[in-house]
Design a protein around this motif. Structure first.
Motif, PDB file in Angstrom:
ATOM      1  N   ALA A  63      57.757  60.183 -15.661  1.00 22.43           N
ATOM      2  CA  ALA A  63      58.816  61.007 -16.241  1.00 22.43           C
ATOM      3  C   ALA A  63      58.648  61.145 -17.746  1.00 22.43           C
ATOM      4  N   ILE A  64      58.281  60.045 -18.396  1.00 28.28           N
ATOM      5  CA  ILE A  64      58.084  60.091 -19.850  1.00 28.28           C
ATOM      6  C   ILE A  64      56.947  61.043 -20.202  1.00 28.28           C
ATOM      7  N   ILE A  65      55.869  61.013 -19.412  1.00 26.84           N
ATOM      8  CA  ILE A  65      54.737  61.908 -19.691  1.00 26.84           C
ATOM      9  C   ILE A  65      55.138  63.361 -19.441  1.00 26.84           C
ATOM     10  N   MET A  66      55.933  63.616 -18.425  1.00 25.41           N
ATOM     11  CA  MET A  66      56.429  64.988 -18.213  1.00 25.41           C
ATOM     12  C   MET A  66      57.196  65.474 -19.437  1.00 25.41           C
ATOM     13  N   LEU A  67      58.118  64.635 -19.922  1.00 30.55           N
ATOM     14  CA  LEU A  67      58.926  65.038 -21.075  1.00 30.55           C
ATOM     15  C   LEU A  67      58.075  65.169 -22.326  1.00 30.55           C
ATOM     16  N   ALA A  68      57.127  64.244 -22.515  1.00 28.26           N
ATOM     17  CA  ALA A  68      56.253  64.319 -23.679  1.00 28.26           C
ATOM     18  C   ALA A  68      55.374  65.560 -23.622  1.00 28.26           C
ATOM     19  N   ASP A  69      54.925  65.923 -22.410  1.00 35.17           N
ATOM     20  CA  ASP A  69      54.047  67.085 -22.232  1.00 35.17           C
ATOM     21  C   ASP A  69      54.762  68.369 -22.632  1.00 35.17           C
ATOM     22  N   ILE A  70      55.961  68.570 -22.085  1.00 36.57           N
ATOM     23  CA  ILE A  70      56.668  69.817 -22.388  1.00 36.57           C
ATOM     24  C   ILE A  70      57.153  69.822 -23.841  1.00 36.57           C
ATOM     25  N   THR A  71      57.499  68.647 -24.365  1.00 37.73           N
ATOM     26  CA  THR A  71      57.991  68.570 -25.745  1.00 37.73           C
ATOM     27  C   THR A  71      56.884  68.932 -26.724  1.00 37.73           C
ATOM     28  N   GLU A  72      55.703  68.352 -26.543  1.00 32.90           N
ATOM     29  CA  GLU A  72      54.595  68.633 -27.470  1.00 32.90           C
ATOM     30  C   GLU A  72      54.211  70.100 -27.413  1.00 32.90           C
ATOM     31  N   ALA A  73      54.093  70.642 -26.198  1.00 32.79           N
ATOM     32  CA  ALA A  73      53.687  72.045 -26.061  1.00 32.79           C
ATOM     33  C   ALA A  73      54.744  72.984 -26.642  1.00 32.79           C
ATOM     34  N   ALA A  74      56.013  72.698 -26.393  1.00 33.32           N
ATOM     35  CA  ALA A  74      57.084  73.577 -26.861  1.00 33.32           C
ATOM     36  C   ALA A  74      57.224  73.528 -28.377  1.00 33.32           C
ATOM     37  N   VAL A  75      57.184  72.311 -28.942  1.00 33.33           N
ATOM     38  CA  VAL A  75      57.338  72.187 -30.393  1.00 33.33           C
ATOM     39  C   VAL A  75      56.151  72.838 -31.095  1.00 33.33           C
ATOM     40  N   ARG A  76      54.964  72.675 -30.541  1.00 34.72           N
ATOM     41  CA  ARG A  76      53.760  73.257 -31.158  1.00 34.72           C
ATOM     42  C   ARG A  76      53.827  74.785 -31.150  1.00 34.72           C
ATOM     43  N   SER A  77      54.354  75.325 -30.055  1.00 36.50           N
ATOM     44  CA  SER A  77      54.368  76.796 -29.940  1.00 36.50           C
ATOM     45  C   SER A  77      55.607  77.429 -30.568  1.00 36.50           C
ATOM     46  N   LYS A  78      56.616  76.623 -30.819  1.00 35.37           N
ATOM     47  CA  LYS A  78      57.882  77.163 -31.329  1.00 35.37           C
ATOM     48  C   LYS A  78      57.733  77.549 -32.792  1.00 35.37           C
ATOM     49  N   ASN A  79      58.234  78.681 -33.117  1.00 32.75           N
ATOM     50  CA  ASN A  79      58.110  79.180 -34.487  1.00 32.75           C
ATOM     51  C   ASN A  79      59.401  78.892 -35.247  1.00 32.75           C
ATOM     52  N   PHE A  80      59.512  77.678 -35.742  1.00 29.06           N
ATOM     53  CA  PHE A  80      60.646  77.327 -36.609  1.00 29.06           C
ATOM     54  C   PHE A  80      60.170  76.262 -37.588  1.00 29.06           C
ATOM     55  N   ASN A  81      61.018  75.970 -38.556  1.00 26.72           N
ATOM     56  CA  ASN A  81      60.647  75.016 -39.608  1.00 26.72           C
ATOM     57  C   ASN A  81      60.568  73.612 -39.014  1.00 26.72           C
ATOM     58  N   LYS A  82      59.348  73.123 -38.834  1.00 24.28           N
ATOM     59  CA  LYS A  82      59.155  71.818 -38.192  1.00 24.28           C
ATOM     60  C   LYS A  82      59.368  70.656 -39.161  1.00 24.28           C
ATOM     61  N   ASN A  83      59.633  70.960 -40.416  1.00 29.49           N
ATOM     62  CA  ASN A  83      59.934  69.889 -41.371  1.00 29.49           C
ATOM     63  C   ASN A  83      61.401  69.474 -41.303  1.00 29.49           C
ATOM     64  N   ASN A  84      62.195  70.218 -40.563  1.00 26.94           N
ATOM     65  CA  ASN A  84      63.626  69.938 -40.449  1.00 26.94           C
ATOM     66  C   ASN A  84      63.852  68.961 -39.295  1.00 26.94           C
ATOM     67  N   HIS A  85      64.215  67.760 -39.643  1.00 24.80           N
ATOM     68  CA  HIS A  85      64.403  66.701 -38.650  1.00 24.80           C
ATOM     69  C   HIS A  85      65.472  67.075 -37.628  1.00 24.80           C
ATOM     70  N   ASP A  86      66.574  67.616 -38.102  1.00 28.28           N
ATOM     71  CA  ASP A  86      67.677  67.937 -37.201  1.00 28.28           C
ATOM     72  C   ASP A  86      67.301  69.055 -36.238  1.00 28.28           C
TER      73      ASP A  86
END
Length: 750
Positions: free
Chosen positions: A662-685
């Protein structure tokens, strides 16, 4: 390792074809076989008997020693100890009350004579018709209650008739506590008081003189003869000598008595000073020659070597079988009650049973050598190490305890060996509880060697008379035990992993090494997927640590979860690198089929490369039954008819069955989504909110139902992901414009 895999596959196929039983049936079959092997190991010798001789029998052939043995000659040692015990001097103590008791007897005799004689004479005098003035005064004094001072003359004493003397003697014998003849007692009764007191004094002197020489009970008869002889040599009348001799002889007693406690202590001290006699029989030495008469000593040597056929002791065999049954039953109860996951896994149970049998067979074999060096080589700690690495610490601990108890009957309940076996296993478990590489197993063996060296030395020093030769050999065996355990555990581990399809931390560390063939292929052929897998591994490992899952398994599985993409790497966006998208030329249905096929391809490739089953399961489960939404939406837009079904655009599953999956599933989609998402990734919140949304979606879609993750775990996973992602996408430090110009200028000057 490929060979072990093929063996495992063939065994599974053969079992499915010819032994298609239920798991419970297999459990019963293996359990019964396990008990039978243990019972036979404990009760039957593995070396066949060769001769059947009895003391006094003539040997029909030469019998030689097959090996060198050193043993304690119990019969000769016992004989010497018995001699020492018998020759130890006894401890005697003087009884000061004896002299007083003897003198009291003497005084009682003479006082009784005087009193009884006076009483009779007074009565006789009182009966006279004209008593003289002196008798009247004495009689009046007697009746007044004062002490009479009577002194009878010989004539008065001579007036005693036989009836008076018999009465006096009867009364005296009732009072005294020793025997005296009537003749001698009559002699004393008829003596004047002065002569009577003289006899008393002589008796006292003779007795005091005899007692001063200290008389032992064994010397009493001789002492009585001596005192009687001394009395007969005195210059008095014969009648007086006879009376004196009988009085002193019959009243004399021994005044020295045996102190049993001190004597026993002295005997034990003498026995303790006898060193055990060791007998060495060397290999090839003739024990019994043809034509020789067999002795008890020959029989003992034959028995020590295991060459003498002995009668079966059915009670002993039954006792050993009963011990085996109880221990096996308790071990099964423990796993059934407290280790359900192991009880339901026949592979793990079989591994435990095989390791126990191997150690017991080695212990049984070593026991025939009857050598202290070999006795302490029993590698119980090998099983402890392997079970700790392959299963868990609790299983290893309980198995080590029961295994040590099973070793006890093999070595005739020698608890020194049992204790070293148990403590060696405990040290092994502690040493590999957090193993990071194969070298840790060797270091565990060294730890065992050090502990056993001191433990066996201490046990040897506990003996009343330490056998230094035995201690040196035994300590050497303990040191070698640790080294042997390290080598055996290291050697068996990879084969057991492949044969039983188990994954140890050592195996996971090896799989995480970038030099692995499949990872090197991924780096070259699908670098985007490789980079993605590395980041997923970091996310999964950190999150697994926070929620108490297996972080090492999570990291290794993350590295391999997308290896199926190696078959068609350019169909996955992370590997495009600006090139033409191949999905533009395919239908959404075909694209979805290609995308989800990487799971099946990954499983096949993992099996080909011998990847452990735990990681293969995670490869199957890391997408669950998620919808491939991009191509699903595209298919809806392009299709003019309503024949699009979601199931055609879903992964085949199953859903994650473990926390790690389950952790790998969540990590997989999280990494792919954050990498492809076009927003300011320096914003922690922003990152945290985005990650929480992704995890919430999977929770709502019921993808995490079978993973045992709690809401608290999901919150920890979210925070862990955010921490790692923030570190990856942190804001870079901008160089000042002036500094950049200076750097460019420096470059131009170069």
């Amino acid at each position: 390792m490929r060979l072990m895999k093929e063996i495992r596959i063939r065994l599974r196929k053969w079992r499915e074809k010819y032994l298609n039983f239920s798991n419970r049936t297999y459990k019963i079959i293996w359990g019964v076989l396990f008990f039978i092997i243990i019972a036979l190991t404990l009760s039957i010798d593995l070396i066949p008997d060769q001769v059947d001789l009895r003391p006094g029998q003539v040997s029909q052939s030469n019998i030689t020693a097959p090996r060198t043995i050193t043993f304690i000659d119990e019969s000769r040692t016992e004989e010497l100890r018995q001699r020492a015990e018998e020759s130890a001097p006894r401890v005697y103590e003087e009884d000061g009350t004896v002299e007083r008791d003897i003198r009291d007897r003497i005084d009682l005799l003479f006082d009784s004579i005087i009193e009884e004689r006076e009483s009779v004479l007074i009565e006789k005098l009182a009966a006279l018709e004209s008593p003289d003035q002196q008798v009247e005064e004495e009689f009046e004094a007697l009746t007044d209650g004062s002490e009479p001072e009577l002194s009878f003359s010989e004539e008065e004493l001579g007036s005693l008739d036989s009836e008076d003397i018999n009465l006096i003697m009867t009364n005296i014998k009732d009072e005294i506590t020793f025997e005296i003849s009537d003749e001698n007692l009559e002699t004393l009764i008829t003596l004047p008081e002065e002569e009577l007191e003289d006899i008393r004094t002589r008796a006292d002197n003779l007795l005091i003189s005899a007692l001063s020489r200290r008389i032992l009970p064994a010397e009493l008869s001789s002492a009585r003869d001596n005192i009687s002889q001394s009395a007969m040599e005195m210059d008095i009348s014969r009648d007086k000598r006879l009376a004196l001799a009988e009085i002193t002889e019959n009243t004399l007693e021994a005044n020295m008595f045996l102190n049993t406690e001190a004597t026993e202590a002295r005997r034990q001290e003498a026995v303790g000073q006898i060193e055990p006699i060791q007998n060495t029989v060397r290999q090839g030495e003739i024990i019994v020659r043809q034509g020789d008469v067999v002795t008890e000593a020959d029989i003992e040597i034959l028995e020590r070597l295991g060459l003498q056929r002995s009668e079966l002791n059915y009670f002993n065999i039954f006792g050993r079988i009963l011990i085996a049954f109880i221990i096996v039953l308790l071990l099964a109860f423990y796993f059934h009650k407290y280790k359900k996951n192991i009880w339901e896994d026949n592979s793990q149970l079989l591994l435990i049973e095989i390791l126990i049998v191997i150690v017991l067979l080695l212990a049984k074999t070593f026991s025939f050598f009857q050598n202290p060096f070999v006795d302490f080589l029993v590698p119980t700690a090998m099983a402890s190490i392997l079970l700790t690495i392959l299963i868990d610490t609790d299983t290893a601990l309980v198995t080590t305890l029961f295994l040590s108890m099973l070793i006890a009957p093999i070595y005739d309940m020698n608890y020194n060996i049992v204790l070293t076996s148990l403590l060696g296993g405990l040290v092994a478990i502690y040493s590999v509880s957090k193993v990071k590489e194969r070298g840790d197993i060797i270091r565990a063996g060294l730890n065992i060697s050090v502990v056993l060296m001191f433990l066996i030395g201490g046990l040897s020093l506990l003996q009343e008379s330490p056998n230094w030769n035995y201690m040196i050999w035994a300590v050497g065996g303990g040191i070698t035990n640790g080294l042997l355990v390290g080598v055996l555990a290291n050697g068996f581990l990879p084969y057991l992993e492949d044969l039983f399809d188990m994954t140890s931390s050592v195996k996971l560390l090896e799989l995480s090494n970038p030099s692995q063939v499949v990872l090197k292929r991924m780096l070259v052929e699908a670098p985007g997927t490789y980079h993605h897998s590395i980041i997923v591994g970091n996310l999964a490992e950190t999150a697994a640590e926070d929620v108490g899952a297996d972080s090492l398994l999570a990291r290794a599985a993350a590295y391999y979860h997308d290896i199926g993409k190696l078959k068609r790497p350019y169909f996955f966006s992370e590997n495009h690198f600006g090139a033409e998208n191949p999905h533009d030329k395919t239908s959404p249905n075909l694209s979805a089929l290609i995308i989800k096929s990487h799971v099946k391809d990954g499983v096949e490739m993992a099996e080909e490369y011998g990847i452990p089953g735990k990681i293969i399961d995670i490869i199957k489960e890391h997408h669950g039954t998620n919808l491939i939404s991009y191509f699903y939406q595209q298919a809806i837009q392009e299709n003019k008819h309503d024949d699009i079904e979601k199931k055609d655009f879903r992964y085949d599953g199953p859903k994650p069955q473990s926390k790690e999956a389950a952790i790998i599933m969540l990590a997989d989609i999280t990494e792919a989504a954050v990498r492809s998402k076009n927003f300011n990734k320096n914003n922690h919140d922003r990152i945290e909110g985005f990650v929480r949304g992704l995890i919430k979606d999977k929770l709502i879609e019921n993808q995490l139902d079978k993973s045992d993750l709690t809401l608290r775990d999901l919150d920890k996973i979210t925070k862990s992901f955010v921490k790692v992602l923030t570190g990856i996408y942190h804001q870079r430090v901008e160089y000042p414009e002036k500094l950049l110009k200076e750097m460019k200028g420096g470059d131009n000057n170069d």
